[in-house]
Design a protein around this motif. Structure first.
Motif, PDB file in Angstrom:
ATOM      1  N   THR A  77      -1.044  -4.321   7.594  1.00  0.00           N
ATOM      2  CA  THR A  77      -0.136  -4.157   6.445  1.00  0.00           C
ATOM      3  C   THR A  77      -0.582  -3.032   5.521  1.00  0.00           C
ATOM      4  O   THR A  77       0.234  -2.485   4.790  1.00  0.00           O
ATOM      5  CB  THR A  77       0.009  -5.466   5.638  1.00  0.00           C
ATOM      6  N   LEU A  78      -1.853  -2.696   5.568  1.00  0.00           N
ATOM      7  CA  LEU A  78      -2.352  -1.579   4.760  1.00  0.00           C
ATOM      8  C   LEU A  78      -2.098  -0.235   5.427  1.00  0.00           C
ATOM      9  O   LEU A  78      -2.469   0.808   4.885  1.00  0.00           O
ATOM     10  CB  LEU A  78      -3.857  -1.740   4.499  1.00  0.00           C
ATOM     11  N   GLY A  79      -1.478  -0.243   6.586  1.00  0.00           N
ATOM     12  CA  GLY A  79      -1.227   0.995   7.334  1.00  0.00           C
ATOM     13  C   GLY A  79      -0.050   1.753   6.777  1.00  0.00           C
ATOM     14  O   GLY A  79       0.252   1.704   5.593  1.00  0.00           O
ATOM     15  N   GLY A  80       0.598   2.459   7.617  1.00  0.00           N
ATOM     16  CA  GLY A  80       1.763   3.218   7.203  1.00  0.00           C
ATOM     17  C   GLY A  80       1.439   4.604   6.666  1.00  0.00           C
ATOM     18  O   GLY A  80       2.279   5.262   6.085  1.00  0.00           O
ATOM     19  N   GLY A  81       0.187   5.012   6.854  1.00  0.00           N
ATOM     20  CA  GLY A  81      -0.183   6.364   6.475  1.00  0.00           C
ATOM     21  C   GLY A  81      -0.375   6.597   4.994  1.00  0.00           C
ATOM     22  O   GLY A  81      -0.391   7.732   4.545  1.00  0.00           O
ATOM     23  N   GLU A  82      -0.511   5.529   4.202  1.00  0.00           N
ATOM     24  CA  GLU A  82      -0.726   5.706   2.764  1.00  0.00           C
ATOM     25  C   GLU A  82      -2.196   5.947   2.495  1.00  0.00           C
ATOM     26  O   GLU A  82      -3.038   5.104   2.755  1.00  0.00           O
ATOM     27  CB  GLU A  82      -0.219   4.492   2.011  1.00  0.00           C
ATOM     28  N   LEU A  83      -2.485   7.102   1.953  1.00  0.00           N
ATOM     29  CA  LEU A  83      -3.850   7.517   1.678  1.00  0.00           C
ATOM     30  C   LEU A  83      -4.583   6.518   0.783  1.00  0.00           C
ATOM     31  O   LEU A  83      -5.779   6.267   0.961  1.00  0.00           O
ATOM     32  CB  LEU A  83      -3.842   8.907   1.042  1.00  0.00           C
ATOM     33  N   ALA A  84      -3.892   5.913  -0.154  1.00  0.00           N
ATOM     34  CA  ALA A  84      -4.513   4.974  -1.085  1.00  0.00           C
ATOM     35  C   ALA A  84      -5.073   3.742  -0.379  1.00  0.00           C
ATOM     36  O   ALA A  84      -5.964   3.075  -0.899  1.00  0.00           O
ATOM     37  CB  ALA A  84      -3.499   4.542  -2.147  1.00  0.00           C
ATOM     38  N   HIS A  85      -4.559   3.427   0.799  1.00  0.00           N
ATOM     39  CA  HIS A  85      -5.009   2.239   1.536  1.00  0.00           C
ATOM     40  C   HIS A  85      -6.196   2.501   2.452  1.00  0.00           C
ATOM     41  O   HIS A  85      -6.794   1.564   2.974  1.00  0.00           O
ATOM     42  CB  HIS A  85      -3.858   1.661   2.356  1.00  0.00           C
ATOM     43  N   HIS A  86      -6.523   3.759   2.658  1.00  0.00           N
ATOM     44  CA  HIS A  86      -7.608   4.085   3.584  1.00  0.00           C
ATOM     45  C   HIS A  86      -8.938   3.440   3.213  1.00  0.00           C
ATOM     46  O   HIS A  86      -9.636   2.922   4.094  1.00  0.00           O
ATOM     47  CB  HIS A  86      -7.764   5.591   3.747  1.00  0.00           C
ATOM     48  N   PRO A  87      -9.344   3.425   1.946  1.00  0.00           N
ATOM     49  CA  PRO A  87     -10.637   2.812   1.629  1.00  0.00           C
ATOM     50  C   PRO A  87     -10.708   1.323   2.000  1.00  0.00           C
ATOM     51  O   PRO A  87     -11.721   0.861   2.530  1.00  0.00           O
ATOM     52  CB  PRO A  87     -10.776   3.011   0.113  1.00  0.00           C
ATOM     53  N   GLU A  88      -9.631   0.586   1.752  1.00  0.00           N
ATOM     54  CA  GLU A  88      -9.644  -0.835   2.089  1.00  0.00           C
ATOM     55  C   GLU A  88      -9.622  -1.039   3.606  1.00  0.00           C
ATOM     56  O   GLU A  88     -10.304  -1.924   4.131  1.00  0.00           O
ATOM     57  CB  GLU A  88      -8.474  -1.563   1.438  1.00  0.00           C
ATOM     58  N   ARG A  89      -8.858  -0.226   4.305  1.00  0.00           N
ATOM     59  CA  ARG A  89      -8.846  -0.321   5.772  1.00  0.00           C
ATOM     60  C   ARG A  89     -10.231   0.010   6.325  1.00  0.00           C
ATOM     61  O   ARG A  89     -10.734  -0.659   7.214  1.00  0.00           O
ATOM     62  CB  ARG A  89      -7.810   0.630   6.380  1.00  0.00           C
ATOM     63  N   MET A  90     -10.851   1.053   5.779  1.00  0.00           N
ATOM     64  CA  MET A  90     -12.192   1.445   6.204  1.00  0.00           C
ATOM     65  C   MET A  90     -13.178   0.310   5.928  1.00  0.00           C
ATOM     66  O   MET A  90     -14.035   0.011   6.769  1.00  0.00           O
ATOM     67  CB  MET A  90     -12.623   2.718   5.485  1.00  0.00           C
ATOM     68  N   ALA A  91     -13.058  -0.339   4.780  1.00  0.00           N
ATOM     69  CA  ALA A  91     -13.961  -1.445   4.437  1.00  0.00           C
ATOM     70  C   ALA A  91     -13.817  -2.589   5.439  1.00  0.00           C
ATOM     71  O   ALA A  91     -14.823  -3.184   5.859  1.00  0.00           O
ATOM     72  CB  ALA A  91     -13.685  -1.939   3.023  1.00  0.00           C
ATOM     73  N   LEU A  92     -12.597  -2.902   5.843  1.00  0.00           N
ATOM     74  CA  LEU A  92     -12.389  -3.954   6.860  1.00  0.00           C
ATOM     75  C   LEU A  92     -13.072  -3.579   8.171  1.00  0.00           C
ATOM     76  O   LEU A  92     -13.726  -4.411   8.797  1.00  0.00           O
ATOM     77  CB  LEU A  92     -10.893  -4.191   7.095  1.00  0.00           C
TER      78      LEU A  92
END
Length: 158
Positions: A77-92
């Protein structure tokens, strides 16, 4: 939804064959929100864009390595190419990586214990001793000297 053509997408059977996942599992992944890339053709059949295979393999790896469905869903759900979500995706992903590394350490230790037990049985069989008999002193000393192997035989002297 974008237009999906048969030439640029894969059907569920093809994806199943490529990934080794059953068709039912692919449908379950979709229902659980783990596959955002599933589209439908004009006749209602599932069609997967070319990049879907790579993403499905990532989801497979995350699940095989023990990531909970809720965390995979959060990653998706954090996907979709939104740069703001990259840190949380990376943390997971970093958290999962750390858990995999810890599990690998545990598995290496467990492998050593199992291999020691195999070696112990081979030694006993070669000596003609029943595997349930008491261990010979030299074998006890060898096991006692290795901290990983000590847990194989309960009651060893400290």
């Amino acid at each position: 939804m974008t237009a999906v053509t048969r030439e640029t997408s894969l059907g569920i059977r093809q994806v199943s064959e490529e990934t080794g996942l059953s068709i039912d599992t692919l449908r379950w992944y979709e229902r659980e929100g783990l596959l955002p890339l599933v589209e439908r053709s004009a006749d209602g059949r599932r069609r997967y864009p070319p990049g879907a295979l790579r993403f499905i393999r990532l989801v497979q790896a995350l699940r095989r390595t023990g990531m909970p469905v809720a965390d995979v869903r959060r990653f998706v759900t954090l996907g979709g190419g939104e740069l703001a979500h990259h840190p949380e995706r990376m943390a997971l992903l970093e958290q999962q990586c750390a858990q995999i590394e810890q599990r690998m350490v545990e598995l290496r230790d467990d492998l050593a214990v199992v291999q020691a037990k195999i070696a112990q049985y081979r030694e006993l069989i070669a000596r003609g001793v029943d595997c349930e008999d008491e261990l010979p002193d030299d074998l006890l000393a060898q096991i006692s000297a290795d901290p990983r192997l000590r847990r194989v035989v309960p009651g060893l002297p400290a």
